[in-house]
Structures are given as structure tokens and as C-alpha cells.
Design an enzyme around this catalytic site. Structure first.
Site, PDB file in Angstrom:
ATOM      1  N   ASP A  74      -5.943   3.523  -2.164  1.00 51.39           N
ATOM      2  CA  ASP A  74      -4.518   3.429  -2.482  1.00 51.39           C
ATOM      3  C   ASP A  74      -4.137   4.413  -3.579  1.00 51.39           C
ATOM      4  O   ASP A  74      -4.994   4.921  -4.313  1.00 51.39           O
ATOM      5  CB  ASP A  74      -4.225   1.985  -2.940  1.00 51.39           C
ATOM      6  CG  ASP A  74      -2.809   1.545  -2.636  1.00 51.39           C
ATOM      7  OD1 ASP A  74      -1.944   2.411  -2.421  1.00 51.39           O
ATOM      8  OD2 ASP A  74      -2.566   0.322  -2.630  1.00 51.39           O
ATOM      9  N   ASP A 114       4.480  -0.639   3.313  1.00 54.50           N
ATOM     10  CA  ASP A 114       4.336  -2.008   2.814  1.00 54.50           C
ATOM     11  C   ASP A 114       5.314  -2.943   3.513  1.00 54.50           C
ATOM     12  O   ASP A 114       5.249  -4.152   3.327  1.00 54.50           O
ATOM     13  CB  ASP A 114       4.587  -2.048   1.300  1.00 54.50           C
ATOM     14  CG  ASP A 114       3.350  -1.623   0.522  1.00 54.50           C
ATOM     15  OD1 ASP A 114       2.267  -1.569   1.121  1.00 54.50           O
ATOM     16  OD2 ASP A 114       3.482  -1.345  -0.681  1.00 54.50           O
TER      17      ASP A 114
HETATM   18  C1  GLA Z   1       0.123  -1.002  -2.550  1.00 54.00           C
HETATM   19  C2  GLA Z   1      -0.329  -1.144  -1.118  1.00 54.00           C
HETATM   20  C3  GLA Z   1      -0.399  -2.610  -0.758  1.00 54.00           C
HETATM   21  C4  GLA Z   1      -1.347  -3.319  -1.691  1.00 54.00           C
HETATM   22  C5  GLA Z   1      -0.923  -3.107  -3.128  1.00 54.00           C
HETATM   23  C6  GLA Z   1      -1.939  -3.657  -4.094  1.00 54.00           C
HETATM   24  O1  GLA Z   1       1.440  -1.368  -2.700  1.00 54.00           O
HETATM   25  O2  GLA Z   1       0.507  -0.446  -0.266  1.00 54.00           O
HETATM   26  O3  GLA Z   1      -0.800  -2.765   0.570  1.00 54.00           O
HETATM   27  O4  GLA Z   1      -2.653  -2.843  -1.491  1.00 54.00           O
HETATM   28  O5  GLA Z   1      -0.732  -1.732  -3.418  1.00 54.00           O
HETATM   29  O6  GLA Z   1      -1.583  -3.459  -5.399  1.00 54.00           O
END
Ligand code: GLA
Length: 737
Positions: A478, A548
Site C-alpha cells: 500500500d 477503496d
Molecule cells: C488503504 C487501502 C485499504 C486499506 C487501508 C489500511 O486505504 O486502500 O484497502 O488497506 O489503506 O490502512
């Protein structure tokens, strides 16, 4: 596929299966001009398109108007400062502070295959699959050599381009702009398509009229971004999904970019793509080189479907690598939306136990397993397992999950450092920041200065150490904030302008090392959802978390925009719980499953707590995934209808290679009373085959019927109006005999 040089005309002709690209060398001064890009030409007799026989003529015939020549000549790789007032591709500053450059022909080489680009992701192919032209030009005044690389492939209508600049002089100079590709062509009253968005709203398609002047999309955020996308298409007014001309460019790069079209006073269009020049300044000492990333170009006269097909084929065959390149991915369940930071070993095992009974194949432990990370405001950089949460340790958890017959995956955000972390307390100078100025926090975190080797090695060992400690078979990598405060404690003043690009190179180096040491690993890139969904990252990870926003209806536009360029096999898509965490919408579980089937497919929910009627559907969805994933992953994708445009329904289709099987997905958004069934025209079928059409779901599905491919494509298929909002239908077509 073929590249040839016509010695008497001094022209190059690059052919792909259906297109030709031509460029030529002009005059005794050796300017390199663009001649043609379009439908495949039989002959190479088009040099007249450079218009050197008409006023203002070449400088050799009319030197008093040299400036006019520079300002209208269709340069293959335009440079700035000497009279071409259109936006250039290359800008320099000499040791004495002067700009201005002009590249002229020196030599060329044509060879089979395609060289790798040092330190950068790039498409690849064997000597049988592709052919390359290396065109060498120089500016003798500056002492600069440019190598322009063009590759054509035998199986898809794309041309890839990249540029390498070398200091062949005695003095250092600075590159202040280096683009990777440019096409100068006549204006044809184009429209322009680009992709825009935001967090949870990535890659919405925008089409608008191209006017005079400069129009561009760009990112200056240190990553390709949620907001704009390194892609640009110019298309004729009458171009549709199925027909019409399209010129498109996509950038194999994950940092700052600019994709631009400029319509000039003479109705010429300059379409270009490269690293964003803002805050870019790369010092080249004598003998040093700079390799610019690769840009992919495609042309078609068969509409957007054909453009999409060209990109999909290139990326599936010539960019994505590794164990999972052509393989079904394990169905995963991720605990992010299920638990956020509130979990421990027992909670994760309870999810895994239930999930394994339902046929789910991998548990992914998301953010919150390390350091004191119980919220998103601390501990990034402290990659040590939190054994208070993971009582028994990581290996115990992984082994227990493996005993259930499931694989185990883990989340990292390796490029980051929280101000509240042991790492930051020990190394405050490891964060990107302007010395003496308090850096801007975002999600209460800073970005690590990956231009420093020590930092890169720390990050690598932190991630690899965890992976070596247990049987971890998947990593979600990420990146949850964009870059600001560009300053490095490690770089000298005259190299601070290199930080953005050095950062991206280091991300590539890290991921390259990772997939080398752990070749079996399934890597999924992610950036606050889909902010780094680009071909650069696809070179390392065969799939990228798309957004997300997991709401099935929001996903229609996000997945449509993403699939405009990228294969369905690359789109991270999960079924999540309702009300949806991003928009609060409630959609049928079945619809969520059908929409996620168009991507990698997985779950993002607490399977121990969802309604029983939803849980009961999971084994059916798992079976559906196993039945259709080969088709979805490998088949040809067609856009049938767009909810973003018609505001009623969305529809897409995949067809396998021999056209014996197809899958149509139809999603009705809001139901409308008193409406009849919808007729949709299918695509990509064999007109001579007869297909058995079967609705795979729905309350009152029609009996299977048999129609000819020809009829289904020309006259269409009837989809009965589903009862209720947010309804999805999956329709399977199987060729008879
Ligand atoms: C990002 C990712 C999510 C999750 C969060 C965790 O927003 O896109 O899927 O993993 O971080 O903090």
C-alpha cells in the site's frame, strides 16, 4: 511486424499488424520528422507529409525563416528554446545556465527483440515477437546524445517508445524536461479522452472537444494518482466503441507525469507524454545517461473497443510477469472492512475458519498487525509483529490458517514513516522533508526518502524479514499518501530536483528485489485504493487494488474506466458488506458478487457476522468464480453499454479466444416502472456459430434459447427488465456443436 529503412528517401517505416508509423530524416542538417501514423500503408512513399517542399521550406533553402521552419516542422522528438514555440519534449540547462537544444540524426540500428530499460519497468518480447529501431541523434553544441527507441510487436497494434539521454561532452548539464513520446500530426477536429477521479472515485472517463492551445492531464503528486491518469486518447468526433479513429498513449511509469495535446496555429496537433517537468532537474555529468520511461502508443480506426483490445493484449502478454501471469488467483478474504484495527489472532482465525468452510482460499491480514498500530496515526516503519494482538506470533497464525487449507497474505505500507514511530524517533532525517521546515502530514504520516540507499535497504529487510518468517504467499503493498515537501537530507543541492524520479526508481527496485527473492508471491499493489494503478506497477504485480470504494454501483464507473486500458485480470475487486462503508448504499449480495467477478474476486467483510442469507450465497459465488474466471481473465473484453453515459444500466462482455464461450454481465441500476425488456447488441461472437444463451441467475429467468452469433450481434439479445433496483444478470453463451 516489420521495421525498414528506405535509404534513398531516408525514411523509416514501422508496421504493426494493422498500422504503419513513418518518420524521416530531412535535409543536410538531419532534422528528424514525423511523417505518418495510421492505417497500414502498402508503400513507404509518404515523406511529402513533412511538407518540406512548401513555405517556409527547410533552412537549407530559406535560412532567413529558420524560426518559422522550427515552429511548424513535425518534429519526431521536439526540443525547446531555438524557435519551436510549441511545447517541447526535451529541455536542458547547460553549466553556464543556458537552455536551447536541437537534435539531429547521427545513426540508427534495426534489430529483432527489445532491450530492457535500466531500472525501469517496460514491456518485453522475444526476437520472434518484436522488432526495435534505435535512432541516435545529437546536439553537438551541448554534447548531448539522444537514443530514441521504437518497438513494434507482431501480435498487437502498439508501438512502444522510450528515450535515453547521454552526456557525450566534457561539461555537466541539467535535464529539466524529458518526455518519452510525441506525435505531431494534422488536427482532425479531435475529441480527447482522459481519466479523472478522486479517492473512492478513480478513473472516470471524460470526453471533451480538443480546442486550440494546450490541454493536458498530469500528476505532480509523486504517484500516478487518483486524480488524473497517465493516459490520453485523441479520437474523431464520430468515433464510438465500435468504429472510428483513435490515437492513444499510456505511460509505463508510476510517478509524476504529463499527458498533453496542443493544437497549434497551423492546425497541427502535438500529442506528448512524459515525466512531469515541474520540480524535475536531473544532473548529467560527462558520460552519464538518463533513461526516460516507456510510453505505449496505439492507433486504430475501429473505435475504442479496438484500442482497449490492443492495450489488454500488450499488458497480458508483454508486461505482466511471474507465477500468476496466466493463473487463476486464490479467492481471498481481507479483514480491513471487517475489523479495521480491532483484531487479534482469535478474531482472524474465526474469520478464516468460517471462510474456509465456504470455499474461500486465502486470508489477508490488513493494516494494524505491527508496532503499536491500533489506529492510522502511528507506527508506520515499525515492521515488528505486535504479539499482544497476534498472540502466539505471526508464524503460529499463518500455520493455523494453512492448516485450514488456506493461504495467508499480509499488508504493508513500506514507503511510509509515522512521526509517532520508533523509526522516526531514531531517524528523523529519513522522511522526505525540506530541512528546517516542518513537513506536511497526511493521514498523519510522512513518506520515506527512498533516494537514500540505507533507507531502501532498511525497508527491504523489514518486508523480506517478515516474509521469511512464515509461509506468506501474498502481499498487499500500500501507499497511503502523496508526496509533498520535496527535500532530501541525502542529496546535494544540485540534485534535489532528482528526488521524485529517484523515489519511483527505488520503489521499482524494492518490488523487483521482492519478486526475485519470493517468486511465488502474489503481489497486489494499492495506494489508498487505486491511486497507483498504472502499467509501471503491473510489471511487478499482476493485480492492483482498484478502489477503496467497494460499492457495486460505484464500481461500475470505476471498473469501466480502468478496463478501458487494463485487463480484467488486473482489477482488484471484492464483495463487501452493506450498508457499504463508503456510500452507505445497500445492494443485493448477488449483484456485489457479479460485479466483483469482473475483477480478481474476493471478499472484504466479516464472514462470521454477515446475514445468513448472504453467507449462504458465498459457496455459489465461489463456484461461479471457478467456472468463469478463465474466461474473465483470458477472454477478450467488450464494453456494451455504460451506466455513466445512459444512467440506466451497465453491460460488458467477455469472449474466449475460439469464440465458443461468452459471458455477458448486465447491471440495472434503478428500476423504472412499466418498461419492457432491453435489447443489447452483443460483440465479438462468431457470426457463423449458433450460441445457446442461458441466464445464470435471476428469479424468472427465460428458458435457454439458441441464436446465431450473427443475429445476436446485429439484432441483439433481449434482457428482461429485472424486478428491483441494483439487479445484475449473468448471461452465458455457449457455441453449439
Ligand atoms: C488503504 C487501502 C485499504 C486499506 C487501508 C489500511 O486505504 O486502500 O484497502 O488497506 O489503506 O490502512
Amino acid at each position: 511486424m516489420m521495421i525498414c529503412y528506405n535509404e534513398s528517401e531516408r525514411t523509416f517505416k514501422l508496421d504493426t499488424p494493422n498500422t504503419s508509423y513513418m518518420l524521416g530524416i530531412v535535409d543536410e542538417e538531419g532534422f528528424i520528422g514525423h511523417i505518418y501514423y495510421g492505417r497500414r500503408l502498402k508503400d513507404a512513399d509518404a515523406a511529402y507529409l513533412m511538407r518540406t517542399q512548401e513555405p517556409p521550406f527547410v533552412p537549407g533553402k530559406n535560412n532567413r525563416e529558420r524560426c518559422s521552419f522550427y515552429d511548424c516542422f513535425p518534429f519526431e522528438y521536439p526540443t525547446g528554446g531555438l524557435g519551436d514555440y510549441r511545447e517541447s519534449c526535451l529541455e536542458i540547462r547547460t553549466k553556464d545556465g543556458h537552455a536551447g537544444a536541437m537534435l539531429t540524426y547521427v545513426s540508427h540500428e534495426i534489430f529483432k527483440g527489445k532491450p530492457a530499460l535500466e531500472g525501469l519497468p517496460a514491456t518485453f518480447g522475444t526476437e520472434e515477437e518484436c522488432m526495435t529501431l534505435r535512432l541516435v541523434c545529437e546536439d553537438k553544441y551541448v554534447g548531448m546524445r539522444a537514443e530514441l527507441l521504437y518497438t513494434v510487436f507482431n501480435d498487437t497494434d502498439v508501438i512502444t517508445r522510450s528515450v535515453k539521454i547521454t552526456n557525450v561532452g566534457q561539461q555537466h548539464f541539467y535535464l529539466t524536461k524529458v518526455y518519452s513520446a510525441c506525435i505531431d500530426m494534422d488536427n482532425n477536429d479531435f475529441d480527447m479522452i482522459s481519466l479523472h477521479g478522486s479517492w473512492a472515485r478513480e478513473r472516470r472517463i471524460q470526453r471533451k472537444t480538443l480546442g486550440y492551445g494546450i490541454q493536458n492531464v498530469s500528476s505532480f503528486r509523486g504517484e500516478s494518482s487518483h486524480q488524473d491518469h497517465p493516459f490520453l486518447a485523441l479520437l474523431r468526433k464520430n468515433t464510438s466503441q465500435e468504429s472510428g479513429e483513435v490515437y492513444a498513449m499510456n505511460f509505463v511509469y508510476s510517478g509524476n507525469f504529463r499527458a498533453q495535446a496542443e493544437v497549434s496555429q497551423f492546425d497541427q496537433v502535438r500529442m506528448s507524454m512524459g515525466i512531469h517537468p515541474q520540480n524535475f532537474c536531473w544532473k548529467l555529468e560527462a558520460g552519464e545517461s538518463f533513461q526516460a520511461p516507456e510510453a505505449v502508443m496505439t492507433y486504430t480506426d475501429k473505435g475504442l473497443d479496438a484500442m482497449t483490445a490492443a492495450f489488454h493484449k500488450l499488458y497480458k502478454r508483454h508486461l505482466i510477469r511471474g507465477e500468476y501471469k496466466d493463473k487463476k488467483r486464490p479467492i481471498l478474504i481481507n479483514n480491513w472492512e471487517a475489523t479495521y484495527f480491532e483484531f487479534n489472532t482469535e478474531k482472524l482465525l474465526s474469520i478464516a475458519r468460517e471462510a474456509s468452510k465456504l470455499g474461500i482460499e486465502m486470508l489477508v491480514m490488513d493494516d494494524g498487525w505491527f508496532g503499536r498500530r491500533n489506529s492510522d496515526n502511528c507506527a508506520l516503519g515499525d515492521w515488528k509483529v505486535n504479539e499482544e494482538k497476534l498472540n502466539g506470533g505471526l508464524k503460529y497464525l499463518v500455520d493455523e490458517v494453512n492448516k485450514l487449507g488456506m493461504k495467508f497474505g499480509i499488508w504493508f505500507e513500506p514507503e511510509m514513516i509515522s512521526p509517532d514511530s520508533d523509526l522516526y524517533r531514531a531517524h528523523p532525517d529519513w522522511a522526505i522533508a525540506i530541512p528546517g521546515r516542518t513537513a506536511t502530514e497526511s493521514r498523519q504520516q510522512y513518506v520515506l526518502d527512498l533516494s537514500r540507499k540505507g533507507v531502501v535497504d532498511y525497508v527491504y529487510e523489514a518486508v523480506a524479514g517478515i516474509l521469511r518468517s512464515a509461509n506468506i504467499e501474498y502481499v498487499k503493498w500500500d501507499m497511503n499518501r502523496q508526496l509533498t515537501d520535496l527535500g532530501s537530507y541525502g542529496l546535494p543541492a544540485d540534485r534535489q530536483g532528482e528526488l521524485y524520479h529517484r523515489y519511483v526508481l527505488a520503489v521499482y527496485e524494492l518490488q523487483g528485489r521482492l519478486v526475485k527473492e519470493f517468486p511465488y508471491l502474489l503481489l497486489e499493489n494499492c495506494s489508498g485504493g487505486g491511486a497507483r494503478f498504472d502499467p509501471g506497477m503491473l510489471y511487478f504485480s499482476p493485480q492492483i487494488w482498484c478502489s477503496d470504494d467497494t460499492d457495486a454501483i460505484e464500481r461500475l464507473a470505476i471498473q469501466e474506466g480502468t478496463a478501458l486500458i487494463y485487463p480484467l485480470s488486473t482489477m482488484g475487486a471484492h464483495v463487501s458488506d452493506c450498508p457499504n462503508h463508503t456510500v452507505g448504499r445497500v445492494t443485493p449480495f448477488e449483484t456485489r458478487g457479479i460485479v466483483a467477478l469482473a475483477g480478481t474476486f474476493g471478499y472484504e467483510l466479516d464472514v462470521t457476522r454477515i446475514p445468513e442469507e448472504d453467507r449462504k450465497q458465498i459457496p455459489e459465488q465461489v463456484a461461479m468464480y471457478h467456472k468463469y474466471n478463465d474466461l474473465v481473465r483470458e477472454g477478450d473484453y467488450y464494453r456494451i453499454a455504460s451506466y455513466s453515459q445512459n444512467r440506466q444500466f451497465d453491460c460488458w462482455q467477455v469472449v474466449n479466444e475460439d469464440k465458443s464461450q461468452a459471458l455477458v454481465t448486465y447491471v440495472q441500476v434503478l428500476n423504472r416502472p412499466n418498461f419492457k425488456s432491453k435489447r443489447i447488441l452483443l460483440k465479438g461472437l462468431d457470426a457463423d456459430k449458433r450460441y445457446r444463451v442461458c441466464f445464470a441467475n435471476g428469479d424468472a429467468v427465460p428458458e435457454p434459447v439458441v441464436y446465431s452469433g450473427d443475429t445476436l450481434m446485429k439484432a441483439g439479445l433481449m434482457i428482461p427488465n429485472p424486478w428491483g433496483d441494483f439487479q445484475a444478470r449473468l448471461i452465458v453463451l455457449t457455441a453449439e456443436g
